[in-house]
Design an enzyme around this catalytic site. Structure first.
Site, PDB file in Angstrom:
ATOM      1  N   PHE A 171       0.813  -1.228   0.000  1.00  0.00           N
ATOM      2  CA  PHE A 171       0.000   0.000   0.000  1.00  0.00           C
ATOM      3  C   PHE A 171       0.838   1.266   0.000  1.00  0.00           C
ATOM      4  O   PHE A 171       0.333   2.340  -0.315  1.00  0.00           O
ATOM      5  CB  PHE A 171      -0.920   0.012   1.238  1.00  0.00           C
ATOM      6  CG  PHE A 171      -0.207   0.424   2.503  1.00  0.00           C
ATOM      7  CD1 PHE A 171      -0.046   1.773   2.811  1.00  0.00           C
ATOM      8  CD2 PHE A 171       0.346  -0.518   3.360  1.00  0.00           C
ATOM      9  CE1 PHE A 171       0.638   2.160   3.951  1.00  0.00           C
ATOM     10  CE2 PHE A 171       1.041  -0.139   4.500  1.00  0.00           C
ATOM     11  CZ  PHE A 171       1.186   1.204   4.791  1.00  0.00           C
ATOM     12  N   LYS A 195      -1.651  -7.081  -9.269  1.00  0.00           N
ATOM     13  CA  LYS A 195      -2.554  -7.161  -8.118  1.00  0.00           C
ATOM     14  C   LYS A 195      -2.137  -6.022  -7.187  1.00  0.00           C
ATOM     15  O   LYS A 195      -1.224  -6.162  -6.372  1.00  0.00           O
ATOM     16  CB  LYS A 195      -2.378  -8.525  -7.432  1.00  0.00           C
ATOM     17  CG  LYS A 195      -3.592  -9.062  -6.705  1.00  0.00           C
ATOM     18  CD  LYS A 195      -4.064  -8.253  -5.529  1.00  0.00           C
ATOM     19  CE  LYS A 195      -3.235  -8.434  -4.284  1.00  0.00           C
ATOM     20  NZ  LYS A 195      -3.653  -7.445  -3.245  1.00  0.00           N
ATOM     21  N   GLU A 198      -5.038  -3.886  -1.944  1.00  0.00           N
ATOM     22  CA  GLU A 198      -6.485  -3.725  -1.801  1.00  0.00           C
ATOM     23  C   GLU A 198      -6.809  -2.451  -1.020  1.00  0.00           C
ATOM     24  O   GLU A 198      -7.950  -2.015  -0.963  1.00  0.00           O
ATOM     25  CB  GLU A 198      -7.099  -4.963  -1.127  1.00  0.00           C
ATOM     26  CG  GLU A 198      -6.617  -5.285   0.284  1.00  0.00           C
ATOM     27  CD  GLU A 198      -5.312  -6.082   0.333  1.00  0.00           C
ATOM     28  OE1 GLU A 198      -4.479  -5.937  -0.588  1.00  0.00           O
ATOM     29  OE2 GLU A 198      -5.126  -6.836   1.307  1.00  0.00           O
ATOM     30  N   ARG A 199      -5.767  -1.826  -0.406  1.00  0.00           N
ATOM     31  CA  ARG A 199      -6.029  -0.628   0.394  1.00  0.00           C
ATOM     32  C   ARG A 199      -5.932   0.655  -0.424  1.00  0.00           C
ATOM     33  O   ARG A 199      -6.379   1.701   0.031  1.00  0.00           O
ATOM     34  CB  ARG A 199      -5.050  -0.564   1.561  1.00  0.00           C
ATOM     35  CG  ARG A 199      -5.225  -1.737   2.503  1.00  0.00           C
ATOM     36  CD  ARG A 199      -4.222  -1.658   3.617  1.00  0.00           C
ATOM     37  NE  ARG A 199      -3.800  -2.980   4.039  1.00  0.00           N
ATOM     38  CZ  ARG A 199      -2.681  -3.206   4.674  1.00  0.00           C
ATOM     39  NH1 ARG A 199      -1.852  -2.233   4.936  1.00  0.00           N
ATOM     40  NH2 ARG A 199      -2.377  -4.434   5.036  1.00  0.00           N
ATOM     41  N   SER A 248       5.200  -7.025   3.051  1.00  0.00           N
ATOM     42  CA  SER A 248       5.671  -7.438   4.373  1.00  0.00           C
ATOM     43  C   SER A 248       6.401  -8.775   4.326  1.00  0.00           C
ATOM     44  O   SER A 248       6.266  -9.548   3.373  1.00  0.00           O
ATOM     45  CB  SER A 248       4.470  -7.547   5.316  1.00  0.00           C
ATOM     46  OG  SER A 248       3.640  -8.600   4.865  1.00  0.00           O
ATOM     47  N   CYS A 303       9.571   1.997   3.022  1.00  0.00           N
ATOM     48  CA  CYS A 303      10.444   0.870   3.375  1.00  0.00           C
ATOM     49  C   CYS A 303      11.860   1.355   3.602  1.00  0.00           C
ATOM     50  O   CYS A 303      12.668   0.672   4.201  1.00  0.00           O
ATOM     51  CB  CYS A 303      10.421  -0.181   2.282  1.00  0.00           C
ATOM     52  SG  CYS A 303      11.101   0.445   0.763  1.00  0.00           S
ATOM     53  N   GLU A 403       9.415  -3.909  12.918  1.00  0.00           N
ATOM     54  CA  GLU A 403       9.247  -2.785  11.981  1.00  0.00           C
ATOM     55  C   GLU A 403       7.932  -2.103  12.373  1.00  0.00           C
ATOM     56  O   GLU A 403       6.862  -2.709  12.288  1.00  0.00           O
ATOM     57  CB  GLU A 403       9.153  -3.318  10.539  1.00  0.00           C
ATOM     58  CG  GLU A 403       8.960  -2.220   9.526  1.00  0.00           C
ATOM     59  CD  GLU A 403       8.722  -2.722   8.094  1.00  0.00           C
ATOM     60  OE1 GLU A 403       8.066  -3.758   7.907  1.00  0.00           O
ATOM     61  OE2 GLU A 403       9.200  -2.058   7.152  1.00  0.00           O
TER      62      GLU A 403
HETATM   63  P1  NAD Z   1       1.460  -6.610   2.889  1.00  0.00           P
HETATM   64  O1  NAD Z   1       2.414  -7.739   2.870  1.00  0.00           O
HETATM   65  O2  NAD Z   1       0.399  -6.598   3.923  1.00  0.00           O
HETATM   66  O3  NAD Z   1       0.714  -6.545   1.470  1.00  0.00           O
HETATM   67  C1  NAD Z   1       1.435  -6.618   0.263  1.00  0.00           C
HETATM   68  C2  NAD Z   1       0.632  -7.433  -0.729  1.00  0.00           C
HETATM   69  O4  NAD Z   1       0.569  -8.785  -0.291  1.00  0.00           O
HETATM   70  C3  NAD Z   1      -0.791  -6.933  -0.891  1.00  0.00           C
HETATM   71  O5  NAD Z   1      -1.102  -6.905  -2.266  1.00  0.00           O
HETATM   72  C4  NAD Z   1      -1.611  -7.938  -0.114  1.00  0.00           C
HETATM   73  O6  NAD Z   1      -2.881  -8.150  -0.695  1.00  0.00           O
HETATM   74  C5  NAD Z   1      -0.796  -9.206  -0.157  1.00  0.00           C
HETATM   75  N1  NAD Z   1      -0.880  -9.988   1.089  1.00  0.00           N
HETATM   76  C6  NAD Z   1      -0.945  -9.504   2.354  1.00  0.00           C
HETATM   77  N2  NAD Z   1      -0.976 -10.526   3.229  1.00  0.00           N
HETATM   78  C7  NAD Z   1      -0.932 -11.672   2.525  1.00  0.00           C
HETATM   79  C8  NAD Z   1      -0.914 -13.057   2.867  1.00  0.00           C
HETATM   80  N3  NAD Z   1      -0.980 -13.450   4.131  1.00  0.00           N
HETATM   81  N4  NAD Z   1      -0.847 -13.946   1.871  1.00  0.00           N
HETATM   82  C9  NAD Z   1      -0.774 -13.552   0.591  1.00  0.00           C
HETATM   83  N5  NAD Z   1      -0.800 -12.259   0.206  1.00  0.00           N
HETATM   84  C10 NAD Z   1      -0.864 -11.324   1.156  1.00  0.00           C
HETATM   85  O7  NAD Z   1       2.333  -5.273   2.927  1.00  0.00           O
HETATM   86  P2  NAD Z   1       1.810  -3.798   3.110  1.00  0.00           P
HETATM   87  O8  NAD Z   1       1.362  -3.606   4.529  1.00  0.00           O
HETATM   88  O9  NAD Z   1       0.877  -3.453   2.015  1.00  0.00           O
HETATM   89  O10 NAD Z   1       3.167  -2.976   2.874  1.00  0.00           O
HETATM   90  C11 NAD Z   1       4.051  -2.605   3.906  1.00  0.00           C
HETATM   91  C12 NAD Z   1       5.242  -3.530   3.944  1.00  0.00           C
HETATM   92  O11 NAD Z   1       5.909  -3.515   2.680  1.00  0.00           O
HETATM   93  C13 NAD Z   1       6.299  -3.090   4.949  1.00  0.00           C
HETATM   94  O12 NAD Z   1       6.788  -4.216   5.618  1.00  0.00           O
HETATM   95  C14 NAD Z   1       7.381  -2.461   4.089  1.00  0.00           C
HETATM   96  O13 NAD Z   1       8.689  -2.481   4.634  1.00  0.00           O
HETATM   97  C15 NAD Z   1       7.301  -3.320   2.878  1.00  0.00           C
HETATM   98  N6  NAD Z   1       7.883  -2.653   1.720  1.00  0.00           N
HETATM   99  C16 NAD Z   1       9.110  -3.058   1.310  1.00  0.00           C
HETATM  100  C17 NAD Z   1       9.720  -2.434   0.247  1.00  0.00           C
HETATM  101  C18 NAD Z   1      11.071  -2.866  -0.219  1.00  0.00           C
HETATM  102  O14 NAD Z   1      11.446  -2.533  -1.336  1.00  0.00           O
HETATM  103  N7  NAD Z   1      11.816  -3.602   0.584  1.00  0.00           N
HETATM  104  C19 NAD Z   1       9.060  -1.394  -0.416  1.00  0.00           C
HETATM  105  C20 NAD Z   1       7.793  -1.011   0.029  1.00  0.00           C
HETATM  106  C21 NAD Z   1       7.218  -1.652   1.104  1.00  0.00           C
END
Ligand code: NAD
Length: 518
Positions: A171, A195, A198-199, A248, A303, A403
């Site tokens: 998101f 994909k 969703e937020r 994440s 991130c 984090e």
């Molecule tokens: P998230 O993992 O909750 O969601 C990311 C995607 O994964 C979404 O599209 C979501 O629908 C899907 N998802 C979520 N939970 C899932 C599950 N249990 N099984 C399968 N799919 C699932 O992450 P977020 O909260 O949207 O983003 C924040 C996180 O992203 C932070 O940890 C941040 O550090 C990380 N991030 C990392 C970078 C990088 O380049 N290292 C860049 C941006 C964000």
């Protein structure tokens, strides 16, 4: 010939605009070049994090619809790969123009759905645009290699597209991260199923609309919405050859493992805990400004946010001044030009940040600045957390280990640069780090001894621009091919090596050789 673009784009289900009417729109999928209403039975609420206003409903796309998107992508990939890189590059040139034209419109959508400030949202779009610019120059990036290896015999290697690829997004950068994925994949000759989070799916929807206008054929770019079921489908569908994921640790580890088990290529960027190391010889004013900006900007939801401060020696004396600077930052609605940081994404994210702040106090740290309980006039329901500074933290505390992903800076004190390096290297994450100093030798020592993939020297958020790649390391990445830059191109292509013999006909031999050719 100068192409003309419409200035009045089709009536896309722009969540924020539509929400101003009396009905809340259903966010559509984008399949085979059409924005189509999902037949989903489960829907996810899309809310403005500053107001809790319901902006739209996001479908948990059905299995049948996911199959349809995949079929469309598979068919389109077969035709699209027959185009030349010059043709595809030209489409990217039009796309970069259209994104620049629509930067403000996309940024406004990001403010409504994600909460960051308008100027920061424009940066979100701009840092993604740079990858489209890279995709405008792929002719040299995709050049092959050729060598004469024997008399009349040549070996040459060139890279081919993979077929159908997929991108799963977080998101926090609703424009930049999708733009890390689909432009390079498409320019390399693949199709892609995106994909978005969703937020905040709105920015990706707008980008798809612009891609279509730039000439991306139907089926080459598709969007499906949803959460876990949708992601699991992408991990399992045999037609999808590669998955780009950013998000994440939990989701990334799952997707990497499941995608790999199905024989797919997966690049996964995960969580972070980025340390800033401050030496007492640093330029104090510039350092404090840089740290306040990088810790609290975007409400700490980058991130590459500097979420951990390591003060070496007497630099710890600067902390009260840092708190003063943080206190001056204005928290509020992202469209207000005076606001420095907006809300965090959800009520749950706010509650989690507040719990982790409390855990610091409970474990013996000091709340130098406590941003809990902040109320923004006119936006009383928003998920706001004010800048927070927790000092006297140690590496065993929960607020250091987790984090937090909110405007919360945890501070540790050490006596020497060696101790600082040891601390950073002992942390499981390796996304980014920065050192602040006026000493060349100290900076050089830090650069060479630190085990983190992206290092800033007096630069707080060292996210490389293309043609470099985003090179987080250790616990912040799974897979070995990075996003964008040369590595990004390698991820979306596979090498083919041809050895060809062309010689005048030679009728003197009438016996086959069965030995290994040398
Ligand atoms: P998230 O993992 O909750 O969601 C990311 C995607 O994964 C979404 O599209 C979501 O629908 C899907 N998802 C979520 N939970 C899932 C599950 N249990 N099984 C399968 N799919 C699932 O992450 P977020 O909260 O949207 O983003 C924040 C996180 O992203 C932070 O940890 C941040 O550090 C990380 N991030 C990392 C970078 C990088 O380049 N290292 C860049 C941006 C964000």
């Amino acid at each position: 010939v100068q192409r003309s673009f419409s200035t009045n784009l089709p009536a896309l289900q722009h969540a924020a605009a539509a929400a101003k009417s009396s009905t809340v729109p259903n966010i559509k999928n984008y399949i085979n070049g059409e924005f189509v209403e999902s037949q989903a039975s489960k829907w996810i609420e899309l809310k403005n994090p500053a107001t809790q206003e319901l902006l739209g409903m996001v479908p948990e796309t059905t299995h049948e619809e996911l199959v349809e998107a995949t079929k469309s992508a598979e068919y389109a990939a077969k035709e699209w790969r027959k185009t030349t890189v010059l043709q595809r590059q030209r489409v990217m040139m039009d796309l970069q123009y259209l994104i620049r034209q629509n930067q403000d419109r996309i940024a406004e959508n990001i403010v409504e759905e994600q909460g960051k400030t308008f100027v920061d949202a424009k940066g979100d779009v701009f840092r993604g645009l740079q990858v489209v610019e890279q995709a405008c120059g792929l002719t040299t990036g995709l050049m092959g290699e050729k060598l004469t290896v024997a008399r009349d015999m040549e070996t040459y290697m060139y890279r081919e597209p993979l077929g159908v690829t997929a991108g799963i997004c977080p998101f926090n950068f609703p424009a930049m991260i999708p733009l890390w994925m689909f432009p390079l994949s498409i320019a390399a000759g693949n199709s892609i199923i995106m994909k978005p989070s969703e937020r905040d799916p709105g920015a990706m929807m707008m980008l798809a609309e612009l891609a279509a206008e730039a000439g991306v054929p139907k089926g080459v770019l598709n969007i499906v919405h949803g959460s876990v079921d949708c992601v699991n489908y992408i991990c399992d569908a045999p037609e999808i050859k590669a998955i780009s994921f950013v998000g994440s640790d939990r989701a990334g580890q799952h997707i990497y493992t499941r995608g790999n088990a199905n024989g797919k290529r997966v690049q996964a960027n995960l969580g972070a805990k980025n340390h800033a190391v401050v030496l007492p010889d640093a330029n104090k004013q510039a350092t404090l400004n840089a740290i306040a900006g990088a810790a609290f900007g975007a409400a700490g939801q980058r991130c590459m946010a500097l979420s951990t401060l390591v003060m070496v020696g007497e630099s710890k004396e600067w902390l009260p001044e840092l708190a003063e600077r943080a206190q001056q930052l204005k928290v509020g609605y992202g469209m207000d030009p005076e606001v420095d940081l907006g809300p965090v994404i959800t009520v749950q994210a706010k509650e989690r940040a507040e719990r982790l702040i409390q855990s610091g106090a409970d474990e013996g740290a000091n709340l130098l600045l406590d941003g809990r309980g902040i109320v923004v006039k006119g936006y009383e329901k928003g998920n706001f957390v004010g800048p927070t500074i927790i000092t006297d933290v140690n590496a065993n505390m929960e607020c250091y280990r987790e984090e937090i992903f909110a405007p919360v800076l945890v501070c540790l004190n050490v006596d020497t640069l060696d101790e600082a390096i040891e601390l950073v290297n002992a942390n499981p994450y390796g996304n980014g780090t920065a050192v602040f100093t006026n000493s060349g030798p100290a900076a050089r020592k830090f650069e060479h001894e630190i085990d983190v993939g992206q290092v800033g020297i007096n630069v707080p958020i060292p996210v490389p621009v293309p043609p470099f790649s985003f090179t987080g390391s250790r616990g912040s990445i799974l897979g070995d091919m990075n996003f964008y830059g040369k590595s990004g191109l390698l991820f979306y292509t596979k090498p083919k090596t041809v050895t060809a013999l062309w010689k005048e006909s030679d009728a003197t031999h009438n016996r086959s050789s069965v030995a290994m050719p040398t």
